[in-house]
Design an enzyme around this catalytic site. Structure first.
Site, PDB file in Angstrom:
ATOM      1  NE  ARG A 146     -59.465 -73.895 -48.557  1.00  0.00           N
ATOM      2  CZ  ARG A 146     -60.159 -73.032 -49.322  1.00  0.00           C
ATOM      3  NH1 ARG A 146     -60.971 -72.165 -48.746  1.00  0.00           N
ATOM      4  NH2 ARG A 146     -60.010 -73.016 -50.623  1.00  0.00           N
ATOM      5  CE  LYS A 190     -65.021 -74.293 -57.062  1.00  0.00           C
ATOM      6  NZ  LYS A 190     -63.688 -74.117 -56.497  1.00  0.00           N
ATOM      7  NE  ARG A 241     -61.241 -69.171 -61.455  1.00  0.00           N
ATOM      8  CZ  ARG A 241     -61.136 -69.799 -62.618  1.00  0.00           C
ATOM      9  NH1 ARG A 241     -60.465 -69.240 -63.616  1.00  0.00           N
ATOM     10  NH2 ARG A 241     -61.658 -71.000 -62.797  1.00  0.00           N
ATOM     11  CB  CYS A 294     -69.439 -75.660 -41.751  1.00  0.00           C
ATOM     12  SG  CYS A 294     -69.703 -73.899 -42.046  1.00  0.00           S
ATOM     13  NE  ARG A 353     -57.855 -75.135 -56.856  1.00  0.00           N
ATOM     14  CZ  ARG A 353     -57.621 -75.600 -55.623  1.00  0.00           C
ATOM     15  NH1 ARG A 353     -57.019 -76.758 -55.466  1.00  0.00           N
ATOM     16  NH2 ARG A 353     -58.005 -74.919 -54.558  1.00  0.00           N
ATOM     17  CE1 TYR A 354     -59.999 -74.217 -61.958  1.00  0.00           C
ATOM     18  CE2 TYR A 354     -59.910 -73.004 -59.898  1.00  0.00           C
ATOM     19  CZ  TYR A 354     -60.375 -74.073 -60.636  1.00  0.00           C
ATOM     20  OH  TYR A 354     -61.204 -74.991 -60.055  1.00  0.00           O
ATOM     21  CG  ASP A 412     -64.872 -80.685 -51.385  1.00  0.00           C
ATOM     22  OD1 ASP A 412     -64.851 -81.074 -52.571  1.00  0.00           O
ATOM     23  OD2 ASP A 412     -65.065 -79.502 -51.045  1.00  0.00           O
ATOM     24  CB  CYS A 445     -65.139 -69.557 -39.609  1.00  0.00           C
ATOM     25  SG  CYS A 445     -64.088 -70.174 -40.937  1.00  0.00           S
ATOM     26  CB  CYS A 502     -65.292 -77.021 -42.735  1.00  0.00           C
ATOM     27  SG  CYS A 502     -64.021 -75.953 -43.439  1.00  0.00           S
ATOM     28  CG  ASP A 523     -63.156 -78.018 -55.691  1.00  0.00           C
ATOM     29  OD1 ASP A 523     -62.206 -77.602 -56.361  1.00  0.00           O
ATOM     30  OD2 ASP A 523     -64.041 -77.295 -55.198  1.00  0.00           O
TER      31      ASP A 523
HETATM   32  S1  SF4 Z   1     -67.055 -74.018 -44.649  1.00  0.00           S
HETATM   33 FE1  SF4 Z   1     -65.178 -73.973 -43.416  1.00  0.00          FE
HETATM   34  S2  SF4 Z   1     -64.146 -72.092 -44.057  1.00  0.00           S
HETATM   35 FE2  SF4 Z   1     -66.299 -71.904 -44.695  1.00  0.00          FE
HETATM   36  S3  SF4 Z   1     -67.337 -70.882 -42.959  1.00  0.00           S
HETATM   37 FE3  SF4 Z   1     -67.596 -73.076 -42.681  1.00  0.00          FE
HETATM   38  S4  SF4 Z   1     -65.893 -73.614 -41.310  1.00  0.00           S
HETATM   39 FE4  SF4 Z   1     -65.365 -71.638 -42.200  1.00  0.00          FE
END
Ligand code: SF4
Length: 348
Positions: free
Chosen positions: A111, A316, A93, A106, A89-90, A272, A102, A109, A309
């Site tokens: 993603r 960002k 990097r 979360c 994206r940048y 997000d 994971c 999340c 973002d």
């Molecule tokens: S935010 Fe998403 S990618 Fe990061 S640890 Fe939590 S579930 Fe996994």
């Protein structure tokens, strides 16, 4: 329990949800992965109805509500993916997303459509080689950020193999890992894992994702100290979350604790537009007020960068409230941390 909680039934058995909620949570689980590691389970106070740790990891029926603004790829990773596993994206990097699993999932999340058993999976050895070849071919890439998924779920052997390949890329100087592992599976941070991280011979950073001071318990502190004592620099990333850390005392304690642990506060993410996460979102105005309040309250060392973002993959943008305004006469009005206004340069 010495293994992660992964099913609605297990959540009910642990007392995190009522039996009557199992059907709703099963519908959530069809779309979004569930995992609560034993270390996280030990942080949860099952008697507190709005426990800030439980709210981050225990699914709720609110996740079944997707609002019109929410999108599957809220920060536009796919728009900037030239080869599988890379997001460029940048200019200087790239993200290298080697795994999409994971140790915990979360509920907010960004993603969430990509991670978990039904997500994008782990790169095959061939795909990983192609991703690393992309980094080698692009001389402008100074830093690689391993994210995903949580890259520290990889075994030391697999991490070491990947680091060995990155070590051969001369123009690459920094390898950064984004991870929750030091807090949610602290025992993984052992000598073998640290040796694997360091084997690339580059400068290595670990960005710890933690959102509440209770995640920074003795086990987390010890795991981070092992990394830092081994010469690995640490920074933090936190998501600003309604009902979890959107109050000045919690944020101040979290940022101070990072600094006490020798972790430099870095990102405070505005949440997000991930599907089914509207119950976690705060307004930008509320976030700006909280961040402005931190300015006078805690040391400069403890100040995070408040960022958004931009949806669509535009990168960002810092969204902290500004303390300076042009007056139009070649001078500026500057606000101090108490809200007082001053002319700059001052009157002669
Ligand atoms: S935010 Fe998403 S990618 Fe990061 S640890 Fe939590 S579930 Fe996994």
């Amino acid at each position: 329990m010495n293994r992660p909680i992964r099913t609605p039934q297990e959540l009910a058995e642990a007392g995190y949800i009522e039996a009557a909620q199992i059907d709703d949570i099963a519908r959530v689980a069809e779309r979004y992965a569930i995992a609560i590691s034993p270390a996280v389970a030990a942080m949860i106070d099952p008697t507190a109805p709005d426990d800030p740790i439980a709210r981050q990891f225990v699914p709720s029926a609110a996740e079944l509500v997707t609002t019109p603004l929410e999108r599957d790829d809220p920060i536009g990773d796919l728009t900037h993916s030239p080869v599988e596993g890379i997001v460029h994206r940048y200019p200087d990097r790239v993200l290298l997303k080697a795994v999409h699993v994971c140790p915990v999932y979360c509920r907010f999340c960004f993603r969430r459509e990509m991670v978990g058993p039904q997500g994008l999976g782990t790169l095959t050895p061939e795909a990983l080689d192609k991703a690393i070849a992309y980094i080698a071919e692009h001389k402008e890439i100074w830093e690689v950020i391993l994210t995903g998924g949580d890259p520290l779920v990889l075994s030391p052997r697999r991490l070491g193999e990947m680091m060995e390949k990155l070590a051969r890329i001369d123009h690459l100087k920094i390898v950064r890992f984004h991870s929750r592992v030091p807090a949610v599976e602290p025992d993984r941070i052992d000598d073998a894992l640290i040796a694997a991280l360091k084997s690339c011979g580059k400068t290595v950073y670990v960005a710890l994702h933690a959102n509440h001071p209770r995640e920074l318990n003795a086990a987390t502190r010890a795991a981070c100290a092992r990394l830092i004592d081994a010469g690995i620099a640490m920074i933090s990333q936190t998501v600003l979350l309604n009902g979890i850390n959107n109050d000045p005392d919690t944020l101040a304690e979290l940022m101070r604790t990072f600094v006490e642990m020798r972790i430099r506060p870095y990102y405070l993410h505005h949440p997000d537009l991930a599907p089914g996460t509207s119950h976690f979102r705060v307004s930008i105005e509320e976030g700006q007020q909280l961040v402005a309040g931190l300015r006078g309250r805690i040391s400069g060392l403890c100040q995070p960068v408040y960022i958004l973002d931009i949806p669509g993959g535009y990168g960002k943008a810092e969204i902290r409230p500004t303390s300076i305004e042009a007056r139009g006469d070649g001078c500026f009005t500057i606000r101090d941390f108490r809200g007082g206004e001053h002319r700059y340069p001052p009157e002669a």
